[in-house]
Design a protein around this motif. Structure first.
Motif, PDB file in Angstrom:
ATOM      1  N   SER A  65      -2.567  -4.247  -9.359  1.00 47.21           N
ATOM      2  CA  SER A  65      -4.243  -4.470  -9.610  1.00 47.21           C
ATOM      3  C   SER A  65      -5.058  -3.277 -10.952  1.00 47.21           C
ATOM      4  CB  SER A  65      -4.100  -3.169  -8.517  1.00 47.21           C
ATOM      5  OG  SER A  65      -3.015  -3.948  -7.003  1.00 47.21           O
ATOM      6  N   LEU A  92      -1.376  -7.625  -4.555  1.00 44.32           N
ATOM      7  CA  LEU A  92      -1.888  -6.320  -5.419  1.00 44.32           C
ATOM      8  C   LEU A  92      -1.588  -5.261  -4.330  1.00 44.32           C
ATOM      9  CD1 LEU A  92      -5.467  -8.194  -6.091  1.00 44.32           C
ATOM     10  CD2 LEU A  92      -3.360  -7.779  -7.024  1.00 44.32           C
ATOM     11  N   ILE A 122     -10.792  -3.469  -3.286  1.00 50.61           N
ATOM     12  CA  ILE A 122     -10.983  -4.933  -3.270  1.00 50.61           C
ATOM     13  C   ILE A 122     -12.187  -5.615  -3.686  1.00 50.61           C
ATOM     14  CG2 ILE A 122      -9.776  -7.192  -3.577  1.00 50.61           C
ATOM     15  CD1 ILE A 122      -7.204  -5.337  -3.573  1.00 50.61           C
TER      16      ILE A 122
END
Length: 375
Positions: A371, A364, A303
Motif C-alpha cells: 500500500s 492492500l 484508502i
C-alpha cells in the motif's frame, strides 16, 4: 444581415459604462473599479453612480442610473446585495441591456441572498438584460482598454484559449464503446442524450477554433486530438496530513462521489459494505459535505476509492494523493501511457475496476507495505 452586430458586441465593446457604487474609499471595490478603468485609458463614456458623492476622482457622480443623460451599454454594480434588484430595474428602464454584478451576498449567502438573486434576475429578464454575476470578478478586455474587475493589475493583450474539463467534451458514445462499465452505455438515457449533443457541439467548436485548445484530463485527448493537456493543480500544503497511513488495525476507506453515477458508486458501495461487515475495513461514505469536510475526510482516510468506470483520474484523485492517501481508481492503460510519455512518471494510483475492486482492496489490506508504495 452582414452588418448586424453580434448580440454580445455591446458587452465586450461597450461605448458607455456606468460604475454603480463608484467610490474614493480606500480598499473598497468601488475605488478599485474606478481606478482600473481610469488607468486603462478607456476612450468611451465612463459614468459614476453614487448618491453620497457629487464627484468621484474629479468626475461627476450621478445619484442613480436613471439620472445619467446617456444610454448605457454596461452597468457594473458593486453595491450592497439588497440594493441590486432595484438597480437592475433602473438599468432596464434606462435602456441598459448588460449588467455585471460584482456584489456578493446572494445565493452563496443563504435563503435571503437567494431571494435577492431571484429578484435581480427576474428584473433583468423583464427588461431583456444580460447579466454576468452575481459575486463575480467582472470582465477584462485589454485590447479594448476595459478592466471592469477589482483585480489589482491588468492583463496584456493576447490570444484567447479554450479549455475543456470533462463532460462538456467527453463523447458518451465513444466512451461506451471503449469501456465495459461506462455510465453512458444506454444511448437512450436522457442524461446521456444531453451530454452527447453537448459534446458533439463543443467538439465542433474546438475543431474549428484557431487559438490554443487545452484539456484538463488526458482522456479528453481522444475527443480533441489537437488539444494540449493542461494538468489540474492543487495546493499540496492545504491537503497535507500527518495522519499515518495504513497504521490502524482496521483501515478507513473513503468514497465521496461528486456524482455517484459517473464515479461508479453502484459498484463500489456493495463491495465496501461487504468488507466492512467482515470487519476488514471501516467504510466512510459522507454526502453533502463542504470543502473543509472533504479535506478532513481525505486527511483521516487510509484508502480513497475515487471512481471505477471512467478511465481517467481527476481533481478528487489528485487531492487525495496530495493528502498522502492510497488512491484506488480505474485509470486505464491509455491515460497511464500518456502520462508516462508526457512526464516520464507513473501515475501513483492503484488500478481497479468493478471486477477487481474487492481483490485489490484485500491485497492492500494484507500487504501494508505494498500500500505504501503507492503513496
Amino acid at each position: 444581415m452582414e452588418n448586424e452586430q453580434h448580440y454580445l458586441h455591446k458587452l465586450f465593446e461597450p461605448e458607455s459604462i456606468a460604475i454603480v457604487g463608484a467610490s474614493e474609499k480606500p480598499n473598497s471595490i468601488g475605488v478599485t473599479l474606478v481606478r482600473n478603468m481610469l488607468d486603462t485609458g478607456y476612450k468611451g463614456s465612463l459614468f459614476f453612480v453614487n448618491p453620497k458623492h457629487e464627484t468621484v476622482f474629479g468626475g461627476k457622480s450621478y445619484p442613480s442610473v436613471d439620472a445619467i443623460p446617456h444610454r448605457l451599454d454596461i452597468a457594473v454594480i458593486c453595491t450592497r446585495a439588497n440594493s441590486v434588484p432595484d438597480i437592475i430595474d433602473a438599468c432596464g428602464r434606462a435602456g441598459c441591456r448588460n449588467a455585471i454584478i460584482i456584489s456578493g451576498g446572494f445565493a452563496e449567502a443563504g435563503p435571503r441572498g437567494s431571494a435577492l438573486q431571484r429578484a435581480a434576475l427576474e428584473n433583468a429578464r423583464r427588461h431583456g438584460m444580460r447579466v454576468i454575476g452575481p459575486n463575480c470578478l467582472g470582465i477584462m478586455r485589454p485590447g479594448s482598454q476595459i478592466n471592469l474587475t477589482f483585480a489589482h493589475g491588468f492583463a496584456h493583450p493576447g490570444t484567447v484559449g479554450l479549455i475543456s474539463h470533462g463532460s462538456d467534451l467527453r463523447n458518451p458514445a465513444r466512451h461506451a464503446a471503449a469501456f465495459r462499465y461506462s455510465p453512458f452505455a444506454d444511448p437512450a438515457d436522457r442524461t446521456t442524450t444531453i451530454l452527447q449533443a453537448r459534446a458533439e457541439a463543443n467538439a465542433k467548436i474546438l475543431s474549428t477554433f484557431e487559438g490554443p485548445v487545452f484539456v484538463s484530463t488526458p482522456d479528453l485527448l481522444d475527443d480533441a486530438p489537437h488539444a494540449q493537456w493542461c494538468p489540474g493543480v492543487v495546493d499540496p500544503d492545504w491537503w497535507a496530513s500527518d495522519w499515518p497511513v495504513m497504521a490502524r488495525e482496521v483501515p478507513v476507506v473513503v468514497h465521496i462521489p461528486s456524482n455517484g453515477r459517473l464515479k461508479g458508486s453502484e459498484h463500489i458501495d456493495p463491495v465496501m459494505r461487504e468488507l466492512e461487515a467482515a470487519g476488514r475495513i471501516r467504510y466512510h461514505r459522507p454526502e453533502g459535505i463542504d470543502r473543509e469536510g472533504l479535506r478532513r475526510a481525505y486527511q483521516e482516510a487510509d484508502i480513497v476509492v475515487d471512481q471505477l468506470v471512467m478511465g481517467l483520474y481527476g481533481v478528487a484523485a489528485v487531492e487525495a494523493m496530495a493528502a498522502g492517501r492510497v488512491v484506488v481508481a480505474f485509470v486505464g492503460n491509455t491515460v497511464r501511457d500518456r502520462i508516462r510519455t508526457a512526464t516520464g512518471l507513473e501515475v501513483p494510483i492503484v488500478e481497479a475496476d468493478p471486477d477487481t475492486l474487492k481483490a485489490v482492496i484485500e491485497r492492500l489490506l494484507d500487504d501494508r507495505d505494498l500500500s505504501l508504495i503507492h503513496i
